[in-house]
Write an enzyme that holds these catalytic residues in place. Structure first.
Site, PDB file in Angstrom:
ATOM      1  NE  ARG A 170      -3.519  -2.264   2.811  1.00 43.40           N
ATOM      2  CZ  ARG A 170      -3.227  -3.400   3.431  1.00 43.40           C
ATOM      3  NH1 ARG A 170      -2.017  -3.568   3.985  1.00 43.40           N
ATOM      4  NH2 ARG A 170      -4.118  -4.378   3.526  1.00 43.40           N
ATOM      5  CE  LYS A 195      -6.270  -0.845   4.822  1.00 44.17           C
ATOM      6  NZ  LYS A 195      -7.571  -1.025   4.122  1.00 44.17           N
ATOM      7  CG  HIS A 263      -5.002   0.723  -3.720  1.00 42.31           C
ATOM      8  ND1 HIS A 263      -4.245   0.454  -2.592  1.00 42.31           N
ATOM      9  CD2 HIS A 263      -6.022  -0.174  -3.716  1.00 42.31           C
ATOM     10  CE1 HIS A 263      -4.789  -0.550  -1.925  1.00 42.31           C
ATOM     11  NE2 HIS A 263      -5.866  -0.959  -2.585  1.00 42.31           N
ATOM     12  NE  ARG A 266      -3.001  -3.794  -1.174  1.00 43.83           N
ATOM     13  CZ  ARG A 266      -2.519  -4.628  -0.262  1.00 43.83           C
ATOM     14  NH1 ARG A 266      -1.213  -4.816  -0.170  1.00 43.83           N
ATOM     15  NH2 ARG A 266      -3.316  -5.274   0.566  1.00 43.83           N
ATOM     16  CG  HIS A 289      -5.980  -9.282   1.513  1.00 43.85           C
ATOM     17  ND1 HIS A 289      -6.230  -9.688   0.204  1.00 43.85           N
ATOM     18  CD2 HIS A 289      -5.857  -7.934   1.458  1.00 43.85           C
ATOM     19  CE1 HIS A 289      -6.256  -8.639  -0.583  1.00 43.85           C
ATOM     20  NE2 HIS A 289      -6.033  -7.554   0.144  1.00 43.85           N
ATOM     21  CE1 TYR A 298      -6.633  -7.627  -6.688  1.00 42.80           C
ATOM     22  CE2 TYR A 298      -6.580  -8.771  -4.585  1.00 42.80           C
ATOM     23  CZ  TYR A 298      -6.486  -7.606  -5.322  1.00 42.80           C
ATOM     24  OH  TYR A 298      -6.248  -6.418  -4.684  1.00 42.80           O
TER      25      TYR A 298
END
Length: 317
Positions: A170, A195, A263, A266, A289, A298
């Site tokens: 990110r 995150k 982004h 990514r 994730h 994806y």
């Protein structure tokens, strides 16, 4: 104490105290980022401010416990009338529910009506990756060679974008790297804090390491080990907006759609790995994730691409 907790609200003292404890809980125990705590707090402040008008005065904890589904629907309708889309309304409802659950766990009651209302449906949109050829041009410093920019600036932007596409970072993760964490020389991996302060290891391919090395060699600023790796033209930490602007300029020069953002690199990282036979679980770990279901989107991107190719190329399509 988080900044969100120190803001006075149009509520009774018991709700103000509970709100402050909740934002502290989000930061200290759930370890959400300051921006996430701010966003949650802002959504709940909107909710509590609405209740002041809706109920005819500042809300107390007893008022929250007595709310019904009709009150919650009125709040959601107000936010809709203010121009919020379904995704933002869902986030506002999720924040209010988080506050309600905290009240219940703390023995201060809850606003159970919040859980009785179904969140608005959101049309699921697929990520929009770049074509591999376009992604390679974006991360190549030579693409901007004709611009009137200092060489170190062009090298800097290329290094940041290379980290996004080559490592799936990110933009905030790339810009948070220190000089000591620079993936150069014998360093074959990055340890990234993503995150929720979750850490993950990411391998670094030679092309990315080379881009970072070129930037460091050209950078006019002294890069101390514990200071930001990427700098602005005045020597301070590089702003994400500068990277976004560089991407915007290249997007125009290369004739790419508006979805070609930092982004999107990514997204391109994940999609291109999957198309080349990458394992979905490994891609999940590389992206950081928490859930495999987040990564599985994806697979839909790749299927959609194959369908589009079939439709365009098959003689009976």
């Amino acid at each position: 104490m988080p900044e969100a907790a120190s803001i006075a609200l149009p509520v009774k003292a018991d709700v103000q105290s509970a709100f402050s404890a909740w934002t502290t809980h989000l930061a200290a125990e759930r370890r959400l980022s300051p921006k996430s705590v701010e966003a949650y707090g802002r959504d709940v402040r909107f909710f509590l401010t609405f209740l002041q008008t809706h109920l005819g005065g500042p809300a107390s904890l007893d008022d929250l416990k007595s709310l019904g589904p009709r009150d919650v629907r009125a709040f959601l309708a107000r936010r809709r009338s203010e121009g919020l889309q379904s995704r933002s309304i869902m986030r506002a409802l999720a924040a209010a529910r988080s506050f309600s659950r905290f009240l219940e766990r703390s023995g201060k009651g809850s606003a159970s009506a919040l859980t009785a209302i179904r969140a608005p449906k959101i049309a699921r949109s697929l990520p929009k990756p770049l074509a591999a050829s376009s992604a390679r041009k974006i991360v190549d410093a030579e693409t901007r060679a004709g611009e009137e920019r200092e060489p170190w600036v062009l090298a800097r932007d290329a290094a940041v974008l290379a980290l996004l596409y080559g490592c799936g970072l990110r933009i905030a993760e790339a810009l948070s790297l220190t000089r000591a964490e620079a993936p150069i020389g014998a360093t074959a991996r990055l340890t990234v804090t993503g995150k929720g302060n979750k850490m993950r290891g990411v391998p670094v391919i030679p092309a990315v390491a080379k881009a970072v090395e070129v930037y460091i060699a050209l950078c006019p600023w002294t890069l101390m080990a514990d200071e930001p790796l990427f700098r602005g033209t005045k020597g301070g930490p590089l702003s994400p907006r500068i990277v976004q602007r560089a991407m915007q300029e290249m997007r125009g020069a290369l004739g790419l759609p508006e979805s070609a953002t930092p982004h999107a690199l990514r997204h391109s990282f994940a999609t291109h790995l999957l198309a080349r036979g990458g394992d979905l679980r490994s891609i999940q770990e590389l992206l950081g994730h928490a859930s495999l279901s987040t990564t599985q989107i994806y697979t839909e991107v790749d299927s959609a691409r194959l369908i589009a190719v079939h439709a365009a190329a098959h003689p009976r399509a």
